[in-house]
Write a protein that holds these residues in place. Structure first.
Motif, PDB file in Angstrom:
ATOM      1  N   TRP A  80       0.836  -1.202   0.000  1.00  0.00           N
ATOM      2  CA  TRP A  80       0.000   0.000   0.000  1.00  0.00           C
ATOM      3  C   TRP A  80       0.869   1.251   0.000  1.00  0.00           C
ATOM      4  O   TRP A  80       0.627   2.186  -0.769  1.00  0.00           O
ATOM      5  CB  TRP A  80      -0.912   0.008   1.225  1.00  0.00           C
ATOM      6  N   GLN A 120       1.077   4.005  -3.027  1.00  0.00           N
ATOM      7  CA  GLN A 120       0.735   5.410  -2.815  1.00  0.00           C
ATOM      8  C   GLN A 120       1.877   6.332  -3.228  1.00  0.00           C
ATOM      9  O   GLN A 120       1.676   7.323  -3.931  1.00  0.00           O
ATOM     10  CB  GLN A 120       0.381   5.636  -1.343  1.00  0.00           C
ATOM     11  N   GLY A 168      -6.039   2.423  -1.279  1.00  0.00           N
ATOM     12  CA  GLY A 168      -5.240   3.143  -2.269  1.00  0.00           C
ATOM     13  C   GLY A 168      -6.084   3.797  -3.338  1.00  0.00           C
ATOM     14  O   GLY A 168      -5.723   4.853  -3.872  1.00  0.00           O
ATOM     15  N   THR A 170      -7.182   7.542  -2.859  1.00  0.00           N
ATOM     16  CA  THR A 170      -6.200   8.547  -3.286  1.00  0.00           C
ATOM     17  C   THR A 170      -6.219   8.714  -4.796  1.00  0.00           C
ATOM     18  O   THR A 170      -6.150   9.845  -5.309  1.00  0.00           O
ATOM     19  CB  THR A 170      -4.791   8.137  -2.826  1.00  0.00           C
ATOM     20  N   VAL A 172       2.727   9.190   4.156  1.00  0.00           N
ATOM     21  CA  VAL A 172       2.748   7.753   3.839  1.00  0.00           C
ATOM     22  C   VAL A 172       4.046   7.121   4.315  1.00  0.00           C
ATOM     23  O   VAL A 172       4.042   6.013   4.887  1.00  0.00           O
ATOM     24  CB  VAL A 172       2.561   7.535   2.325  1.00  0.00           C
TER      25      VAL A 172
END
Length: 447
Positions: free
Chosen positions: A97, A101, A394, A397, A428
């Motif tokens: 993840w 990102q 995800g 976003t 992140v």
């Protein structure tokens, strides 16, 4: 509401897809290039369509079909998507993840800023949003390219639609061709011991067919045919969600003239809401995810055909030089993400996850799966399982960045977008470093 898919357009696209699949089965060169049948069909539609030979009787509104199919695609995905718990994400797919990102947001930021740099110092007459067409085509494929193209068209720059679709088409070829070079490099550096070459594939794999003994049922019957056909209900849900995606998108976009909420956003969210209601009411026992996944696959294939066929060659000639430079920059940056950033974040099986990520960062998830199967044919690395878990958080976003980045770049909010994007990447990294790494370590120690 959009102008609907015409029977003529569907018939033409269907014939092109059948011809493309026959060529894919019988032409070894196309097999060695790993060209998806939908891409080949789209190229045939482009060459035989109004952009070149003008032999195909497309309807005057056939270019609008890609947008409608994008809404249907995300509506079907929403209907098939569960929201995983934060604990599961942290323990199973936290690193993937985090990398997804960082990779997706940084790719959008790089493409946008690189395009702005070219506009500022080399081609001042170009639109400042030209960079987003690269990231829209590379990371999201024809679906994201269509969304971004529609946003830019509604904002007043129609050429962005063609540029995004072109980058999406080029990206599919790059994902496989450069992906194979990455595999050769990995073999020499000892990252992998071997991979499935074209010569070692059986006849069915080369032709893109499934051996009769290994074929599986598309979906399960969940309702009695005395009442209604199961697929009819699944199709009705997808059509209804797609229709509501347009209604809600138009309503939410009406509050401000510079704010456009894409239909793929509302389609995905409404689909997830319908799924949640179905689970709470136990109606989910009579729904089949396989039907929704295949509906999404159908939408994707036809979306690719219409998207490539709608490319305008005359527009490409005007943007050829900046597109080449943008593409080279995008390739170099994505290679850096996969070969330098990935091993520092992904941990175990970093190369398998990185190679899969190369596929979807330049082409589509399907390209990532194709590359992954070459190196991991039995899927021992569980990359797809982890990706499925990391996909939902995800995707939120992705929805925001695909929706807002074109608007920001077109309307002069470039530095605001850069600042917000960099701040998000830092967040992140902190979550990955102090939360997911500890959760992963605890899960490993307890197992």
């Amino acid at each position: 509401m959009p102008k609907g898919l015409m029977l003529t357009d569907l018939a033409i696209a269907g014939c092109l897809l059948i011809i493309a699949k026959i060529l894919r089965v019988h032409v070894p060169l196309l097999q060695k290039m790993y060209i998806p049948s939908a891409v080949l069909a789209g190229i045939l539609g482009l060459v035989l369509g109004p952009a070149v030979a003008n032999w195909l009787p497309w309807t005057p509104t056939f270019t609008a079909n890609a947008g409608l199919l994008t809404a249907a695609l995300f509506s079907a995905l929403g209907l098939a998507t569960d929201i995983p718990s934060p604990k599961v994400v942290a323990q199973r797919a936290g690193s993937l993840w985090a990398f997804n990102q960082i990779a997706s947001v940084s790719q959008w930021l790089f493409a946008s800023m690189f395009g702005l740099l070219l506009v500022t110092f080399v081609w001042p007459t170009l639109n400042p949003a030209i960079g987003v067409t690269l990231s829209a085509g590379f990371m999201g494929g024809h679906g994201s390219a269509t969304v971004v193209g529609d946003i830019l068209t509604n904002s007043g720059w129609e050429d962005g639609f063609t540029l995004g679709l072109t980058f999406a088409t080029v990206g599919i070829f790059l994902s496989i061709s450069i992906g194979m070079l990455i595999l050769q490099l990995a073999l020499k550096l000892g990252w992998i011991r071997s991979f499935t070459t074209f010569a070692s594939m059986d006849e069915y794999q080369r032709k893109g067919l499934i051996k009769p003994s290994e074929q599986q049922t598309v979906m399960k019957d969940t309702m009695s045919s005395l009442s209604v056909d199961s697929f009819a209900v699944h199709a009705a849900l997808i059509v209804a969600v797609t229709a509501f995606s347009y209604i809600s998108s138009n309503y939410l976009s009406s509050f401000h003239d510079k704010v456009q909420v894409p239909t793929f956003v509302t389609g995905f969210l409404i689909g997830m809401l319908v799924r949640l209601i179905a689970k709470r009411t136990k109606a989910s026992h009579y729904l089949c995810d396989g039907a929704f996944h295949h509906a999404a696959g159908i939408s994707t294939d036809y979306l690719i055909i219409f998207g490539i066929s709608a490319i305008k060659i005359t527009i490409l000639a005007q943007y050829l030089a900046p597109m080449i430079i943008l593409a080279i920059g995008g390739i170099v940056f994505t290679l850096w993400l996969v070969l330098w950033v990935a091993p520092r974040i992904l941990g175990d099986d970093w190369f398998e996850k990185g190679l899969f990520s190369w596929g979807w960062l330049t082409g589509t998830v399907a390209m990532g799966i194709a590359l992954l199967r070459i190196i991991d044919p039995k899927m021992r690395s569980k990359v797809l399982d982890d990706y499925a878990i990391a996909y939902v958080p995800g995707s939120i976003t992705d929805i925001f960045i695909i929706s807002l980045m074109p608007i920001a770049m077109y309307n002069g909010y470039q530095w605001h977008a850069l600042g917000i994007g960099l701040a998000y990447i830092i967040c992140v990294l902190l979550i990955w470093r102090f939360v997911f790494n500890r959760s992963y370590a605890l899960s490993k120690s307890s197992s």
